[in-house]
Scaffold this motif. Structure first.
Motif, PDB file in Angstrom:
ATOM      1  N   ARG A  24      24.798 -36.417 -37.782  1.00 13.24           N
ATOM      2  CA  ARG A  24      25.428 -37.355 -36.672  1.00 13.24           C
ATOM      3  C   ARG A  24      27.057 -36.677 -36.604  1.00 13.24           C
ATOM      4  NH1 ARG A  24      26.546 -35.754 -32.082  1.00 13.24           N
ATOM      5  NH2 ARG A  24      26.713 -36.746 -30.375  1.00 13.24           N
ATOM      6  N   ILE A  25      27.368 -36.949 -37.620  1.00 17.96           N
ATOM      7  CA  ILE A  25      28.162 -36.707 -37.483  1.00 17.96           C
ATOM      8  C   ILE A  25      28.775 -34.994 -38.268  1.00 17.96           C
ATOM      9  CG2 ILE A  25      30.786 -37.223 -38.728  1.00 17.96           C
ATOM     10  CD1 ILE A  25      30.101 -39.191 -36.189  1.00 17.96           C
ATOM     11  N   ARG A  26      28.446 -34.769 -38.809  1.00 25.40           N
ATOM     12  CA  ARG A  26      28.732 -33.469 -38.541  1.00 25.40           C
ATOM     13  C   ARG A  26      29.098 -32.546 -38.177  1.00 25.40           C
ATOM     14  NH1 ARG A  26      26.765 -35.663 -44.087  1.00 25.40           N
ATOM     15  NH2 ARG A  26      24.478 -34.665 -43.191  1.00 25.40           N
ATOM     16  N   ALA A  27      27.409 -32.836 -37.418  1.00 26.34           N
ATOM     17  CA  ALA A  27      27.483 -31.970 -36.014  1.00 26.34           C
ATOM     18  C   ALA A  27      28.944 -32.428 -35.419  1.00 26.34           C
ATOM     19  CB  ALA A  27      25.934 -32.538 -35.032  1.00 26.34           C
ATOM     20  N   ALA A  28      29.261 -33.750 -34.771  1.00 30.28           N
ATOM     21  CA  ALA A  28      29.779 -34.245 -33.598  1.00 30.28           C
ATOM     22  C   ALA A  28      31.602 -33.231 -34.693  1.00 30.28           C
ATOM     23  CB  ALA A  28      30.871 -35.332 -33.994  1.00 30.28           C
ATOM     24  N   LEU A  29      31.722 -32.511 -35.862  1.00 32.52           N
ATOM     25  CA  LEU A  29      32.820 -32.013 -36.664  1.00 32.52           C
ATOM     26  C   LEU A  29      32.820 -30.602 -35.947  1.00 32.52           C
ATOM     27  CD1 LEU A  29      32.981 -33.911 -39.942  1.00 32.52           C
ATOM     28  CD2 LEU A  29      34.759 -34.418 -38.095  1.00 32.52           C
ATOM     29  N   GLY A  30      30.989 -29.704 -36.285  1.00 27.32           N
ATOM     30  CA  GLY A  30      31.268 -28.556 -35.776  1.00 27.32           C
ATOM     31  C   GLY A  30      31.753 -27.746 -35.108  1.00 27.32           C
ATOM     32  N   VAL A  31      31.943 -29.089 -33.537  1.00 28.32           N
ATOM     33  CA  VAL A  31      32.642 -28.400 -32.143  1.00 28.32           C
ATOM     34  C   VAL A  31      34.192 -27.464 -32.719  1.00 28.32           C
ATOM     35  CG1 VAL A  31      31.387 -30.049 -31.337  1.00 28.32           C
ATOM     36  CG2 VAL A  31      34.057 -30.168 -31.780  1.00 28.32           C
ATOM     37  N   ALA A  32      34.635 -28.298 -33.700  1.00 28.56           N
ATOM     38  CA  ALA A  32      35.349 -27.639 -33.610  1.00 28.56           C
ATOM     39  C   ALA A  32      35.873 -26.323 -35.357  1.00 28.56           C
ATOM     40  CB  ALA A  32      36.290 -28.306 -34.317  1.00 28.56           C
ATOM     41  N   GLY A  33      34.296 -25.786 -35.612  1.00 29.99           N
ATOM     42  CA  GLY A  33      34.238 -25.149 -37.473  1.00 29.99           C
ATOM     43  C   GLY A  33      34.255 -25.403 -38.279  1.00 29.99           C
ATOM     44  N   LEU A  34      34.747 -27.242 -38.460  1.00 29.37           N
ATOM     45  CA  LEU A  34      35.768 -27.846 -39.265  1.00 29.37           C
ATOM     46  C   LEU A  34      34.571 -28.141 -40.318  1.00 29.37           C
ATOM     47  CD1 LEU A  34      38.436 -28.210 -37.944  1.00 29.37           C
ATOM     48  CD2 LEU A  34      38.262 -26.743 -39.399  1.00 29.37           C
ATOM     49  N   HIS A  35      34.596 -28.342 -41.714  1.00 34.52           N
ATOM     50  CA  HIS A  35      33.906 -29.079 -42.177  1.00 34.52           C
ATOM     51  C   HIS A  35      34.738 -30.797 -42.764  1.00 34.52           C
ATOM     52  CE1 HIS A  35      32.067 -25.555 -44.380  1.00 34.52           C
ATOM     53  NE2 HIS A  35      33.302 -25.296 -44.189  1.00 34.52           N
ATOM     54  N   PRO A  36      34.220 -31.987 -42.781  1.00 36.24           N
ATOM     55  CA  PRO A  36      34.407 -33.096 -42.703  1.00 36.24           C
ATOM     56  C   PRO A  36      35.292 -32.840 -43.774  1.00 36.24           C
ATOM     57  CG  PRO A  36      32.316 -33.085 -43.418  1.00 36.24           C
ATOM     58  CD  PRO A  36      32.129 -31.764 -43.249  1.00 36.24           C
ATOM     59  N   ARG A  37      36.073 -32.341 -45.020  1.00 36.67           N
ATOM     60  CA  ARG A  37      37.036 -32.796 -45.507  1.00 36.67           C
ATOM     61  C   ARG A  37      38.340 -31.925 -45.010  1.00 36.67           C
ATOM     62  NH1 ARG A  37      38.390 -36.175 -49.185  1.00 36.67           N
ATOM     63  NH2 ARG A  37      36.825 -36.088 -51.512  1.00 36.67           N
ATOM     64  N   SER A  38      37.935 -30.780 -43.965  1.00 39.94           N
ATOM     65  CA  SER A  38      39.107 -29.915 -43.892  1.00 39.94           C
ATOM     66  C   SER A  38      39.702 -31.210 -42.325  1.00 39.94           C
ATOM     67  CB  SER A  38      38.882 -29.125 -42.948  1.00 39.94           C
ATOM     68  OG  SER A  38      38.159 -28.267 -43.619  1.00 39.94           O
ATOM     69  N   VAL A  39      39.020 -31.470 -41.723  1.00 37.45           N
ATOM     70  CA  VAL A  39      39.403 -33.013 -40.785  1.00 37.45           C
ATOM     71  C   VAL A  39      39.397 -34.032 -41.334  1.00 37.45           C
ATOM     72  CG1 VAL A  39      37.478 -34.512 -39.204  1.00 37.45           C
ATOM     73  CG2 VAL A  39      37.007 -32.496 -39.073  1.00 37.45           C
ATOM     74  N   MET A  40      39.309 -34.765 -42.059  1.00 33.59           N
ATOM     75  CA  MET A  40      39.792 -36.041 -42.896  1.00 33.59           C
ATOM     76  C   MET A  40      41.619 -35.204 -43.192  1.00 33.59           C
ATOM     77  SD  MET A  40      38.140 -38.016 -42.884  1.00 33.59           S
ATOM     78  CE  MET A  40      38.387 -39.011 -43.969  1.00 33.59           C
ATOM     79  N   THR A  41      41.567 -34.256 -43.710  1.00 38.67           N
ATOM     80  CA  THR A  41      43.543 -33.730 -44.306  1.00 38.67           C
ATOM     81  C   THR A  41      44.060 -33.789 -42.858  1.00 38.67           C
ATOM     82  OG1 THR A  41      42.016 -31.958 -46.038  1.00 38.67           O
ATOM     83  CG2 THR A  41      44.438 -31.657 -45.398  1.00 38.67           C
ATOM     84  N   LEU A  42      43.317 -32.930 -42.253  1.00 40.76           N
ATOM     85  CA  LEU A  42      43.864 -32.949 -40.449  1.00 40.76           C
ATOM     86  C   LEU A  42      44.352 -34.902 -40.151  1.00 40.76           C
ATOM     87  CD1 LEU A  42      41.935 -30.388 -38.411  1.00 40.76           C
ATOM     88  CD2 LEU A  42      44.350 -29.757 -39.705  1.00 40.76           C
ATOM     89  N   MET A  43      43.176 -35.496 -39.956  1.00 41.39           N
ATOM     90  CA  MET A  43      44.001 -36.809 -39.806  1.00 41.39           C
ATOM     91  C   MET A  43      44.930 -37.382 -40.607  1.00 41.39           C
ATOM     92  SD  MET A  43      39.566 -37.838 -39.143  1.00 41.39           S
ATOM     93  CE  MET A  43      39.819 -39.470 -38.660  1.00 41.39           C
ATOM     94  N   GLN A  44      44.803 -37.060 -41.578  1.00 41.98           N
ATOM     95  CA  GLN A  44      45.698 -37.664 -42.712  1.00 41.98           C
ATOM     96  C   GLN A  44      47.148 -36.953 -42.185  1.00 41.98           C
ATOM     97  OE1 GLN A  44      46.289 -40.304 -45.225  1.00 41.98           O
ATOM     98  NE2 GLN A  44      44.151 -40.272 -45.028  1.00 41.98           N
ATOM     99  N   LEU A  45      47.302 -35.565 -41.507  1.00 41.83           N
ATOM    100  CA  LEU A  45      48.857 -35.187 -41.209  1.00 41.83           C
ATOM    101  C   LEU A  45      48.455 -35.312 -39.932  1.00 41.83           C
ATOM    102  CD1 LEU A  45      48.223 -31.630 -42.838  1.00 41.83           C
ATOM    103  CD2 LEU A  45      49.333 -33.816 -43.345  1.00 41.83           C
ATOM    104  N   ALA A  46      47.627 -36.031 -39.080  1.00 44.11           N
ATOM    105  CA  ALA A  46      48.513 -36.056 -37.415  1.00 44.11           C
ATOM    106  C   ALA A  46      49.574 -37.086 -37.377  1.00 44.11           C
ATOM    107  CB  ALA A  46      47.508 -36.274 -36.691  1.00 44.11           C
ATOM    108  N   PRO A  47      49.551 -37.958 -38.011  1.00 41.72           N
ATOM    109  CA  PRO A  47      50.987 -38.925 -37.968  1.00 41.72           C
ATOM    110  C   PRO A  47      52.442 -38.470 -38.234  1.00 41.72           C
ATOM    111  CG  PRO A  47      49.176 -40.578 -38.884  1.00 41.72           C
ATOM    112  CD  PRO A  47      49.035 -38.696 -39.153  1.00 41.72           C
ATOM    113  N   GLY A  48      52.154 -37.216 -38.581  1.00 40.33           N
ATOM    114  CA  GLY A  48      53.008 -36.673 -39.531  1.00 40.33           C
ATOM    115  C   GLY A  48      53.496 -35.910 -40.870  1.00 40.33           C
ATOM    116  N   ALA A  49      54.155 -34.944 -40.501  1.00 42.70           N
ATOM    117  CA  ALA A  49      54.747 -34.482 -42.520  1.00 42.70           C
ATOM    118  C   ALA A  49      54.411 -35.421 -43.681  1.00 42.70           C
ATOM    119  CB  ALA A  49      55.545 -33.049 -42.195  1.00 42.70           C
TER     120      ALA A  49
END
Length: 148
Positions: A24-49
């Protein structure tokens, strides 16, 4: 003694529910066409460089794996690396505006998925579930098992 049914075995139940939750979570991530690891990376970067080394440590991945992930994110315009002007050996990684927009779409979809998955639980039950799951040992190295 009769064998336990799968739902009577906590490990089987957690595994089965985990697979359904993961799908279910992978399907939700699919809205942006991203893999879970890509999303996790972006989440880590969201607060700042942050430095590429700090990012690898935060994500608990080998730096060579992170390079491949960052190459993919850069190719998609979701993150960018630049040399640290204070130390040319160091790379600074940051999320782009496009990456932040993709992360926002993912966040909305994951929020909806979590409402479906956990809607039958009160806020207090969700806190309890998180606390219990935090205590589940998934890496034998993290647990002494009485040896020594």
């Amino acid at each position: 003694m009769a064998a336990a049914l799968p739902n009577d075995r906590l490990g089987f139940l957690l595994s089965f529910r985990g697979e359904l939750t993961g799908a279910r979570i992978r399907a939700a991530l699919g809205v942006a066409g991203l893999h879970p690891r890509s999303v996790m990376t972006l989440m880590q970067l969201a607060p700042g460089a942050m430095s590429q080394r700090d990012l690898a440590a935060a994500m608990e991945v080998d730096p060579s794996q992170l390079v491949a992930m960052l190459n993919e994110l850069e190719d998609q315009g979701l993150a960018e690396r630049r040399r640290d002007p204070a130390d040319r050996r160091r790379h600074i990684v940051e999320i782009t505006e496009t990456g932040a927009a993709a992360l926002e779409r993912v966040d909305t979809a994951v929020n909806a998925a979590e409402r479906e998955l956990f809607g039958g639980l009160t806020d207090a039950e969700q806190v309890l579930l998180r606390s219990l799951l935090d205590r589940v040992v998934v890496d034998p190295a993290d647990h002494d098992c009485g040896a020594g």
